[in-house]
Enzyme design. Sequence first.
Site, PDB file in Angstrom:
ATOM      1  N   LYS A 151       0.837  -1.198   0.000  1.00  0.00           N
ATOM      2  CA  LYS A 151       0.000   0.000   0.000  1.00  0.00           C
ATOM      3  C   LYS A 151       0.873   1.250   0.000  1.00  0.00           C
ATOM      4  O   LYS A 151       1.978   1.248   0.549  1.00  0.00           O
ATOM      5  CB  LYS A 151      -0.914   0.014   1.230  1.00  0.00           C
ATOM      6  CG  LYS A 151      -2.001  -1.038   1.218  1.00  0.00           C
ATOM      7  CD  LYS A 151      -2.858  -0.949   2.458  1.00  0.00           C
ATOM      8  CE  LYS A 151      -3.926  -2.023   2.463  1.00  0.00           C
ATOM      9  NZ  LYS A 151      -4.931  -1.812   1.398  1.00  0.00           N
ATOM     10  N   ARG A 180     -10.778 -10.960  -1.138  1.00  0.00           N
ATOM     11  CA  ARG A 180     -11.620 -11.832  -1.953  1.00  0.00           C
ATOM     12  C   ARG A 180     -11.054 -13.257  -2.015  1.00  0.00           C
ATOM     13  O   ARG A 180     -11.797 -14.210  -2.210  1.00  0.00           O
ATOM     14  CB  ARG A 180     -11.790 -11.245  -3.346  1.00  0.00           C
ATOM     15  CG  ARG A 180     -10.529 -11.140  -4.163  1.00  0.00           C
ATOM     16  CD  ARG A 180     -10.635 -10.152  -5.304  1.00  0.00           C
ATOM     17  NE  ARG A 180     -10.718  -8.788  -4.804  1.00  0.00           N
ATOM     18  CZ  ARG A 180     -10.858  -7.720  -5.585  1.00  0.00           C
ATOM     19  NH1 ARG A 180     -10.948  -7.874  -6.911  1.00  0.00           N
ATOM     20  NH2 ARG A 180     -10.915  -6.509  -5.070  1.00  0.00           N
TER      21      ARG A 180
END
Length: 505
Positions: free
Chosen positions: A280, A354
């Site tokens: 990130k 996910r």
Amino acid sequence: MTTLSLSTSSAATLRADAIVIGLAKGGDGPTVVAGGEAVETAFGGALDSVLTALGATGAEGEITRVPAAAGAGSSLKAPVVIAVGLGAEPDGGYGTDQLRKAGGNAARAAAGLKKAAVAIALGDAAAVGAFAQGVVLGAYTFDAYRENSLEGRKPAVKDVVLVGAKARDKAVKAAFEEALAIAESVNKARDLVNTPSNDLNPKGFAAIAVDLGKNFGFKVEVMDEKALAKGAYGGILGVGQGSATPPRLVRLGYTHPKAKRTIALVGKGITYDSGGISLKPAGANETMKMDMAGAAAVLAAVTAIARIGLQVNVTGWLALAENMPSGTATRPGDVLRMYGGRTVEVLNTDAEGRLVLADAITRACEESPEKLIDVATLTGAMMVALGNKTYGIIANDDDFRAAVHDAAERTGEPSWPMPTPAELRRTMDSTIADIKNIGERMGGGLSAGVFLREFVAEGVAWAHLDIAGPAYNEGEVSGYTAKGGTGVAVRTLVQVAADVADGTI
């Protein structure tokens, strides 16, 4: 922890540190709402004038304090009156979420006191439950890590007595107890979200689930890294393999002897998300302890359902992992073989939620639930679409999506139905695997839902709640919404379970 009780005593004669009244906003100035008549009498009918002189308007969230001595010859046993603004009263009276917010504001206004009496007429069981829930949520604080910085911070009000309710009514008592069970479970989810990652890793999270199961009567099974490897849970293992702390998959099982229907709840539990090798950017890491808010919501919801005793069977699945960069981490371009055999080409390791959810959803579907809801702080794209207060609902069944949305609205949790455009599936086609873990950039929140839909078994009605926006509040405290972890989706999940139990859904 703040304790609540119901009382038939008069607000004027009850000994307390403060009496809380409601204040409505009107065209001619503020007026005391029903329930505060005894307080008005103690002020000789001049309370409205006193409040107006102090600048009170009755606007929602406004707090005004009046010394009881300001009422000439006042017979009040409490030294202070706290007027809580409820806003303009709509036709039909204040709604449950307005009362819930009023309860939250009242609790914060009473911080530092030992006892507060609430003199607001709560006409039915739903009103009592909403206000009580607001008090418990509004009184929430997270001071577990404060040592030298506690000075000047007021503790939560110790006791709150609701005198504006039918204390002996069975329906009122039931709503009151249910509200407390749900609110306390929401606060547990908040605690989990607020706990820093150095003190809450997958193993520790699983241990907390085990303790809650023992305390509230639901079964907990924990799969460690060896069991996950044996079961070929490639998604959870792939996400967790870069961390020194191995992943876990936790199954929660609540059953009721009279239950005829089953619902599965699946939560994303990334106890810290660095993004993995797809690290990130600077400024995006500081709040990533909250990336397990979905799993926290599922654990809290199952706890509340067990406490309430809903006549429905529930399985909860907590997909727990740390997403860290290291020499053992999954790399962009790697292919993972998921639980059930499907292969996924991982092109962005920061699209990890996910992957763990896909394994858990596949496993949950093996037990043939009628309905399945997954909850996750999944995408920044959903925040771009809906902001910080509203979560998105994606589903494979229009009726179920509408039912979940309706349940969320009834519990005061803003949400919005989102589509699953067929063309987005093609953007996740892989040249070497069954599917890629990302699609095109535009519509990223929807693509994530389309990806998850691939792992839902035929015949299972599924909904996906992307709570990335409202799961963590970095803004102002308001109503019953705390700073930091909010516990969002817990109330929705409990309401959906209740609707499944009674056949509404």
